[in-house]
Design a protein around this motif. Structure first.
Motif, PDB file in Angstrom:
ATOM      1  N   HIS A 105      48.521 -55.775  12.168  1.00 55.21           N
ATOM      2  CA  HIS A 105      47.606 -56.485  13.064  1.00 55.21           C
ATOM      3  C   HIS A 105      47.444 -55.719  14.372  1.00 55.21           C
ATOM      4  N   GLU A 106      46.268 -55.806  14.943  1.00 50.11           N
ATOM      5  CA  GLU A 106      45.974 -55.029  16.153  1.00 50.11           C
ATOM      6  C   GLU A 106      46.912 -55.376  17.307  1.00 50.11           C
ATOM      7  N   ARG A 107      47.408 -56.610  17.356  1.00 46.08           N
ATOM      8  CA  ARG A 107      48.315 -56.977  18.452  1.00 46.08           C
ATOM      9  C   ARG A 107      49.723 -56.421  18.271  1.00 46.08           C
ATOM     10  N   GLU A 108      49.985 -55.811  17.132  1.00 45.33           N
ATOM     11  CA  GLU A 108      51.275 -55.151  16.902  1.00 45.33           C
ATOM     12  C   GLU A 108      51.190 -53.638  17.109  1.00 45.33           C
ATOM     13  N   MET A 109      49.990 -53.125  17.324  1.00 43.63           N
ATOM     14  CA  MET A 109      49.804 -51.674  17.329  1.00 43.63           C
ATOM     15  C   MET A 109      50.651 -50.962  18.374  1.00 43.63           C
ATOM     16  N   ASP A 110      50.764 -51.529  19.566  1.00 49.20           N
ATOM     17  CA  ASP A 110      51.536 -50.857  20.618  1.00 49.20           C
ATOM     18  C   ASP A 110      53.003 -50.684  20.231  1.00 49.20           C
ATOM     19  N   TYR A 111      53.511 -51.606  19.409  1.00 46.20           N
ATOM     20  CA  TYR A 111      54.925 -51.563  19.021  1.00 46.20           C
ATOM     21  C   TYR A 111      55.202 -50.527  17.931  1.00 46.20           C
ATOM     22  N   GLY A 155      40.251 -61.116   8.265  1.00 49.04           N
ATOM     23  CA  GLY A 155      41.279 -61.698   7.415  1.00 49.04           C
ATOM     24  C   GLY A 155      41.435 -61.042   6.059  1.00 49.04           C
ATOM     25  N   GLU A 156      40.603 -60.073   5.747  1.00 49.14           N
ATOM     26  CA  GLU A 156      40.730 -59.389   4.465  1.00 49.14           C
ATOM     27  C   GLU A 156      41.897 -58.403   4.493  1.00 49.14           C
ATOM     28  N   VAL A 157      42.514 -58.239   3.328  1.00 50.18           N
ATOM     29  CA  VAL A 157      43.635 -57.316   3.196  1.00 50.18           C
ATOM     30  C   VAL A 157      43.156 -56.101   2.413  1.00 50.18           C
ATOM     31  N   PRO A 158      43.253 -54.914   2.979  1.00 52.38           N
ATOM     32  CA  PRO A 158      42.778 -53.718   2.269  1.00 52.38           C
ATOM     33  C   PRO A 158      43.367 -53.603   0.867  1.00 52.38           C
ATOM     34  N   TYR A 159      42.493 -53.355  -0.101  1.00 48.81           N
ATOM     35  CA  TYR A 159      42.857 -53.116  -1.505  1.00 48.81           C
ATOM     36  C   TYR A 159      43.364 -54.357  -2.233  1.00 48.81           C
ATOM     37  N   LEU A 160      43.361 -55.523  -1.581  1.00 48.11           N
ATOM     38  CA  LEU A 160      43.828 -56.755  -2.232  1.00 48.11           C
ATOM     39  C   LEU A 160      42.736 -57.806  -2.123  1.00 48.11           C
ATOM     40  N   GLN A 161      41.856 -57.808  -3.090  1.00 46.50           N
ATOM     41  CA  GLN A 161      40.655 -58.632  -3.027  1.00 46.50           C
ATOM     42  C   GLN A 161      40.953 -60.129  -3.013  1.00 46.50           C
ATOM     43  N   TRP A 163      43.575 -61.657  -1.844  1.00 44.45           N
ATOM     44  CA  TRP A 163      44.489 -62.069  -0.778  1.00 44.45           C
ATOM     45  C   TRP A 163      43.779 -62.103   0.575  1.00 44.45           C
ATOM     46  N   LYS A 164      44.247 -62.993   1.437  1.00 44.17           N
ATOM     47  CA  LYS A 164      43.823 -63.040   2.837  1.00 44.17           C
ATOM     48  C   LYS A 164      45.073 -62.979   3.709  1.00 44.17           C
ATOM     49  N   TYR A 165      44.920 -62.379   4.884  1.00 42.52           N
ATOM     50  CA  TYR A 165      46.036 -62.472   5.821  1.00 42.52           C
ATOM     51  C   TYR A 165      45.735 -63.570   6.827  1.00 42.52           C
ATOM     52  N   ILE A 166      46.797 -64.198   7.284  1.00 45.25           N
ATOM     53  CA  ILE A 166      46.713 -65.317   8.216  1.00 45.25           C
ATOM     54  C   ILE A 166      47.485 -64.939   9.468  1.00 45.25           C
ATOM     55  N   GLU A 167      46.875 -65.102  10.602  1.00 43.20           N
ATOM     56  CA  GLU A 167      47.566 -64.823  11.858  1.00 43.20           C
ATOM     57  C   GLU A 167      48.631 -65.896  12.081  1.00 43.20           C
ATOM     58  N   THR A 168      49.871 -65.475  12.156  1.00 40.14           N
ATOM     59  CA  THR A 168      50.991 -66.405  12.350  1.00 40.14           C
ATOM     60  C   THR A 168      51.894 -65.908  13.479  1.00 40.14           C
ATOM     61  N   PRO A 169      51.368 -65.827  14.688  1.00 42.96           N
ATOM     62  CA  PRO A 169      52.168 -65.338  15.814  1.00 42.96           C
ATOM     63  C   PRO A 169      53.242 -66.338  16.220  1.00 42.96           C
ATOM     64  N   HIS A 222      56.641 -72.371  20.755  1.00 45.57           N
ATOM     65  CA  HIS A 222      55.496 -73.284  20.624  1.00 45.57           C
ATOM     66  C   HIS A 222      54.422 -72.676  19.723  1.00 45.57           C
ATOM     67  N   ILE A 223      54.176 -71.400  19.888  1.00 44.22           N
ATOM     68  CA  ILE A 223      53.195 -70.732  19.022  1.00 44.22           C
ATOM     69  C   ILE A 223      53.755 -70.612  17.611  1.00 44.22           C
ATOM     70  N   ALA A 224      55.065 -70.359  17.495  1.00 43.81           N
ATOM     71  CA  ALA A 224      55.690 -70.289  16.172  1.00 43.81           C
ATOM     72  C   ALA A 224      55.547 -71.617  15.438  1.00 43.81           C
ATOM     73  N   GLU A 225      55.668 -72.713  16.153  1.00 39.25           N
ATOM     74  CA  GLU A 225      55.485 -74.038  15.548  1.00 39.25           C
ATOM     75  C   GLU A 225      54.058 -74.201  15.029  1.00 39.25           C
ATOM     76  N   GLU A 226      53.081 -73.770  15.799  1.00 36.46           N
ATOM     77  CA  GLU A 226      51.687 -73.849  15.356  1.00 36.46           C
ATOM     78  C   GLU A 226      51.477 -73.016  14.091  1.00 36.46           C
ATOM     79  N   SER A 227      52.126 -71.862  14.022  1.00 37.01           N
ATOM     80  CA  SER A 227      51.978 -71.002  12.848  1.00 37.01           C
ATOM     81  C   SER A 227      52.581 -71.650  11.604  1.00 37.01           C
ATOM     82  N   VAL A 228      53.745 -72.279  11.747  1.00 43.07           N
ATOM     83  CA  VAL A 228      54.350 -72.973  10.609  1.00 43.07           C
ATOM     84  C   VAL A 228      53.462 -74.113  10.147  1.00 43.07           C
TER      85      VAL A 228
END
Length: 275
Positions: A105-111, A155-161, A163-169, A222-228
């Motif tokens: 995910h783009e928000r992980e790129m710096d890490y 939300g598309e996952v490359p090469y996996l038609q 599947w979708k990815y879900i943002e779960t921060p 709090h964000i982790a709770e929203e993701s769950v």
């Protein structure tokens, strides 16, 4: 020299003969490493994708597990649920070995491009020996420049038609999970655990329950709770978490609902640095 080489090959096989993927469905398998799981999506003899890469220096075991399932056929890509050391540790070695791209995910790129470190582990959360060790767990950024790229924003996952990815921060800023609607398989990463990730006993004696994310590294509860809650709304039939054995069926669904309804009581550490 030839005999020596054969002896070395035999020893190599003995060293890694336990590194075998376990089938979940025809086209989904996982390999349980020391601290975390990796997932292979794709049937043998077909295109496939690797999800997460465990610790550093685990690349040979992962290669053995993958080649036992797929032969010498390389994956189309490596997908990282996030950049923590126990999920991205072998990404560089594996991407070099297979000459394949890495997506995150783009928000992980710096890490994972040398720009930013994760917050240090919090040993005060309790729960077991792994929590105590978390203070010395690696948090420095990985250097995957030139081989990593951000996932598509749709939300598309490359090469996996299918599947979708879900943002779960919450556990990290750019954490993702993957979901396939047709059979309800959820690859949760560290948004949910199916063993108590803070405890070394859970690694040795895995008892299945649905837990929240690893407490020692979770950044925003709090964000982790929203993701769950977001994941529970999917009503998955199976959870493959980053930590723990896969879970499915009524017990899993009941425990996921319980975690969702009582997240702060069940997941939030009672003793936490700064509290």
């Amino acid at each position: 020299m030839k005999q020596q080489h054969l002896d070395q090959l035999e020893q190599y096989e003995k060293d890694f003969d336990h590194a075998i993927a376990e089938n979940i469905t025809k086209d989904v398998a996982y390999y349980r490493t020391l601290l975390s799981n990796i997932v292979m999506i794709g049937a043998p003899n077909e295109d496939w994708v690797l999800i997460d890469t465990s610790l550093k220096r685990y690349h040979k075991r992962i290669i053995h597990a993958c080649e036992t399932r797929y032969g010498t056929k390389a994956p189309k890509a490596i997908i990282l649920t996030h950049g923590h050391f126990d999920h991205a540790g072998s990404a560089k070695k594996l991407a070099d070995y297979w000459n394949v791209p890495i997506f995150i995910h783009e928000r992980e790129m710096d890490y994972v491009t040398g720009k930013q470190s994760y917050p240090p582990g919090d040993p005060t959360v309790g729960g077991g020996f792994i929590s105590l060790l978390s203070a010395i767990f690696p948090t420095k950024p990985e250097h995957l420049e030139k081989m990593v790229q951000p996932l598509p924003k749709n939300g598309e996952v490359p090469y996996l038609q299918d599947w979708k990815y879900i943002e779960t921060p919450g556990h990290t800023k750019g954490h993702i999970s993957l979901y396939r609607k047709k059979d309800g398989i959820l690859i949760a990463g560290d948004a949910i655990s199916t063993e108590k990730p803070e405890s070394s006993w859970s690694v040795i004696f895995p008892l299945q329950h649905v837990y929240g994310p690893p407490a020692y590294f979770t950044e925003d509860w709090h964000i982790a709770e929203e993701s769950v809650r977001k994941l529970a709304q999917l009503q998955p039939n199976m959870i493959i978490a980053g930590h723990g054995l896969p879970m499915k069926g009524t017990v899993m669904q009941e425990e996921l609902e319980k975690l969702t309804s009582n997240f702060m009581e069940l997941a939030l550490p009672k003793h936490k640095r700064g509290h």
